[in-house]
Enzyme design. Structure first.
Site, PDB file in Angstrom:
ATOM      1  N   VAL A  71     -21.434  38.373 -11.002  1.00 18.67           N
ATOM      2  CA  VAL A  71     -21.774  37.122 -10.314  1.00 18.67           C
ATOM      3  C   VAL A  71     -23.286  36.956 -10.368  1.00 18.67           C
ATOM      4  O   VAL A  71     -24.030  37.858  -9.974  1.00 18.67           O
ATOM      5  CB  VAL A  71     -21.296  37.135  -8.850  1.00 18.67           C
ATOM      6  CG1 VAL A  71     -21.735  35.856  -8.131  1.00 18.67           C
ATOM      7  CG2 VAL A  71     -19.782  37.298  -8.780  1.00 18.67           C
ATOM      8  N   ASP A 126     -25.612  24.169  -3.433  1.00 16.82           N
ATOM      9  CA  ASP A 126     -27.031  24.098  -3.098  1.00 16.82           C
ATOM     10  C   ASP A 126     -27.296  25.083  -1.962  1.00 16.82           C
ATOM     11  O   ASP A 126     -26.912  24.843  -0.816  1.00 16.82           O
ATOM     12  CB  ASP A 126     -27.390  22.670  -2.682  1.00 16.82           C
ATOM     13  CG  ASP A 126     -28.880  22.489  -2.416  1.00 16.82           C
ATOM     14  OD1 ASP A 126     -29.617  23.501  -2.436  1.00 16.82           O
ATOM     15  OD2 ASP A 126     -29.304  21.342  -2.188  1.00 16.82           O
ATOM     16  N   ASP A 134     -19.418  25.781   1.268  1.00 11.79           N
ATOM     17  CA  ASP A 134     -19.810  26.324  -0.037  1.00 11.79           C
ATOM     18  C   ASP A 134     -19.526  27.822  -0.115  1.00 11.79           C
ATOM     19  O   ASP A 134     -19.022  28.320  -1.129  1.00 11.79           O
ATOM     20  CB  ASP A 134     -21.297  26.069  -0.295  1.00 11.79           C
ATOM     21  CG  ASP A 134     -21.607  24.625  -0.633  1.00 11.79           C
ATOM     22  OD1 ASP A 134     -20.711  23.942  -1.177  1.00 11.79           O
ATOM     23  OD2 ASP A 134     -22.736  24.177  -0.366  1.00 11.79           O
ATOM     24  N   ASN A 153     -30.328  36.224  -7.799  1.00  2.72           N
ATOM     25  CA  ASN A 153     -31.499  35.651  -8.463  1.00  2.72           C
ATOM     26  C   ASN A 153     -31.962  34.344  -7.829  1.00  2.72           C
ATOM     27  O   ASN A 153     -33.087  33.913  -8.054  1.00  2.72           O
ATOM     28  CB  ASN A 153     -31.183  35.429  -9.943  1.00  2.72           C
ATOM     29  CG  ASN A 153     -32.297  34.715 -10.670  1.00  2.72           C
ATOM     30  OD1 ASN A 153     -33.372  35.264 -10.886  1.00  2.72           O
ATOM     31  ND2 ASN A 153     -32.053  33.447 -11.039  1.00  2.72           N
ATOM     32  N   TYR A 220     -43.364  32.337   1.246  1.00  4.79           N
ATOM     33  CA  TYR A 220     -42.684  32.975   0.114  1.00  4.79           C
ATOM     34  C   TYR A 220     -42.921  34.479   0.139  1.00  4.79           C
ATOM     35  O   TYR A 220     -41.987  35.272  -0.027  1.00  4.79           O
ATOM     36  CB  TYR A 220     -43.192  32.379  -1.191  1.00  4.79           C
ATOM     37  CG  TYR A 220     -42.666  33.072  -2.430  1.00  4.79           C
ATOM     38  CD1 TYR A 220     -41.373  32.807  -2.889  1.00  4.79           C
ATOM     39  CD2 TYR A 220     -43.456  33.983  -3.127  1.00  4.79           C
ATOM     40  CE1 TYR A 220     -40.885  33.445  -4.019  1.00  4.79           C
ATOM     41  CE2 TYR A 220     -42.976  34.624  -4.256  1.00  4.79           C
ATOM     42  CZ  TYR A 220     -41.691  34.350  -4.698  1.00  4.79           C
ATOM     43  OH  TYR A 220     -41.211  34.987  -5.813  1.00  4.79           O
ATOM     44  N   LYS A 224     -40.024  37.523   0.522  1.00  2.71           N
ATOM     45  CA  LYS A 224     -39.814  38.605  -0.438  1.00  2.71           C
ATOM     46  C   LYS A 224     -40.041  39.972   0.211  1.00  2.71           C
ATOM     47  O   LYS A 224     -39.392  40.955  -0.159  1.00  2.71           O
ATOM     48  CB  LYS A 224     -40.725  38.418  -1.645  1.00  2.71           C
ATOM     49  CG  LYS A 224     -40.341  37.226  -2.521  1.00  2.71           C
ATOM     50  CD  LYS A 224     -38.944  37.393  -3.111  1.00  2.71           C
ATOM     51  CE  LYS A 224     -38.571  36.264  -4.046  1.00  2.71           C
ATOM     52  NZ  LYS A 224     -37.246  36.439  -4.689  1.00  2.71           N
ATOM     53  N   ILE A 253     -43.506  35.830 -14.584  1.00  3.01           N
ATOM     54  CA  ILE A 253     -42.638  35.707 -15.754  1.00  3.01           C
ATOM     55  C   ILE A 253     -42.669  34.244 -16.170  1.00  3.01           C
ATOM     56  O   ILE A 253     -42.771  33.350 -15.319  1.00  3.01           O
ATOM     57  CB  ILE A 253     -41.196  36.122 -15.405  1.00  3.01           C
ATOM     58  CG1 ILE A 253     -41.175  37.572 -14.888  1.00  3.01           C
ATOM     59  CG2 ILE A 253     -40.273  35.985 -16.613  1.00  3.01           C
ATOM     60  CD1 ILE A 253     -39.919  37.917 -14.133  1.00  3.01           C
ATOM     61  N   SER A 255     -41.451  30.890 -16.542  1.00  2.93           N
ATOM     62  CA  SER A 255     -40.295  30.225 -15.932  1.00  2.93           C
ATOM     63  C   SER A 255     -40.742  28.924 -15.299  1.00  2.93           C
ATOM     64  O   SER A 255     -41.939  28.653 -15.154  1.00  2.93           O
ATOM     65  CB  SER A 255     -39.654  31.119 -14.856  1.00  2.93           C
ATOM     66  OG  SER A 255     -40.532  31.275 -13.759  1.00  2.93           O
TER      67      SER A 255
END
Length: 346
Positions: A71, A126, A134, A153, A220, A224, A253, A255
């Protein structure tokens, strides 16, 4: 012995009132302690090099047989897309979970056209909405499957580096809801099946933002850091059930999230990065100080080792440098926005 004599003299100058014999013993003790410290750092660095460049990781097949499922959340772009493609190449069927149904369909078609024996299932949801309905759909989807691997991810960062006082409530809420609640809720749905089968792999995408306090990306960075602690605790809980939990510490990275398009030695493309992750499962890479964590890409691993084992993650100097870098990024982003606004007005 000249080295020892100097240390004995130094101890005498400190006026510790030690007898000459005890001064010699103390000097030997300091010399031994210093030697052990240097030796331990050298051995740790050797371990890092072996982990990054020599030793292989666990076989992906140890987590599930042919026909089992992986998944992947945030599957439609960037790292999520690459994880899906490389896991399909390894023979796993793939559940693709992301926000945009059309992108999921395109990726599903790409996977089945490249790997005819691989099955795919898709779920458009979402994570920012945090809707119970969901997650009920996701549960119904995975309950009937032998899920061997979960790749957490899905994630969101700030649109541009922004001081916390200026961060909108909507952006702040989305970051916490997607990065934290989305990861926790998806994992909690899949863990019971893994525990029952006594095997599984849970990969969660972390960030150097969770290692380093990151001014102008405070929310952010905090999200993390939360995932770092949560994943480590989860790894300890699930290890006895045969489940491997690993938080992947990553620098930049190429992206859409990083807004970087050109790869370099320190900024890999998604394909190279994901390949390193999947080939080094169970190896700490450049993160020997963090249990159940890894920095598997070679340049990221060396940077992580330097920052965590040498420079220290909480030093004011490191935080100041990090702030300066993101202030520069913010200024460039604001200038670019002004230029684009001027073009539209002409």
């Amino acid at each position: 012995m000249d080295f020892l004599s100097k240390h004995t003299t130094c101890l005498s100058n400190l006026e510790l009132n030690l007898a000459p014999g005890w001064q010699t013993v103390s000097a030997y003790f300091l010399l031994a302690a210093g030697s052990l410290f240097v030796a331990s750092r050298a051995l740790t660095f050797v371990r890092v090099l072996l982990s990054l460049f020599v030793l292989p990781g666990k076989s992906l097949r140890s987590f599930g047989p042919k026909g089992s499922w992986a998944v992947v959340t945030g599957a439609s772009d960037g790292l999520g897309k690459e994880f899906s493609l490389q896991l399909a190449r390894a023979g796993f069927n793939i559940v693709l979970v992301s926000r945009t149904a059309s992108k999921l369909t395109t990726l599903s078609d790409e996977i089945t056209s490249k790997y005819a024996s691989v099955q795919t299932k898709t779920l458009a949801m979402d994570f920012a909405r945090n809707e119970d309905s969901d997650y009920e759909k996701l549960k119904a989807l995975v309950d009937e499957l032998d899920v061997a691997i979960l790749v957490n991810n899905v994630g969101k960062s700030h649109d541009i580096p922004t001081p916390f006082a200026l961060t909108s409530q909507e952006e702040m809420t989305d970051i916490i809801t997607i990065n934290c609640m989305g990861t926790l809720r998806a994992t909690q749905l899949i863990v019971p099946g893994m525990m029952q089968r006594k095997r599984g792999l849970i990969l969660t995408m972390g960030s150097f933002g969770g290692l380093l306090p990151t001014p102008l990306l405070a929310t952010y960075s905090g999200s993390k850091a939360f995932l770092q602690q949560w994943s480590t605790a989860l790894g300890s809980e699930l290890e006895e059930h045969g489940i491997t939990v690993e938080l992947v510490q990553a620098y930049l990275i190429t992206s859409a999230m990083s807004k970087i398009r050109r790869a370099s030695a320190t900024i890999p493309d998604p394909r190279s990065f994901v390949k390193s992750v999947l080939s080094k499962i169970g190896r700490n890479g450049g993160s020997p100080s963090y249990a159940y964590s890894s920095s598997p890409y070679w340049s990221h691993g060396l940077m992580a080792y330097f920052l965590t084992c040498i420079a220290g993650t909480m030093g004011k100097f490191v935080t100041s440098k990090n702030r300066g870098m993101h202030e520069s990024i913010r200024k460039r982003a604001l200038r670019k926005a002004e230029r684009e606004k001027a073009k539209k007005s002409t």
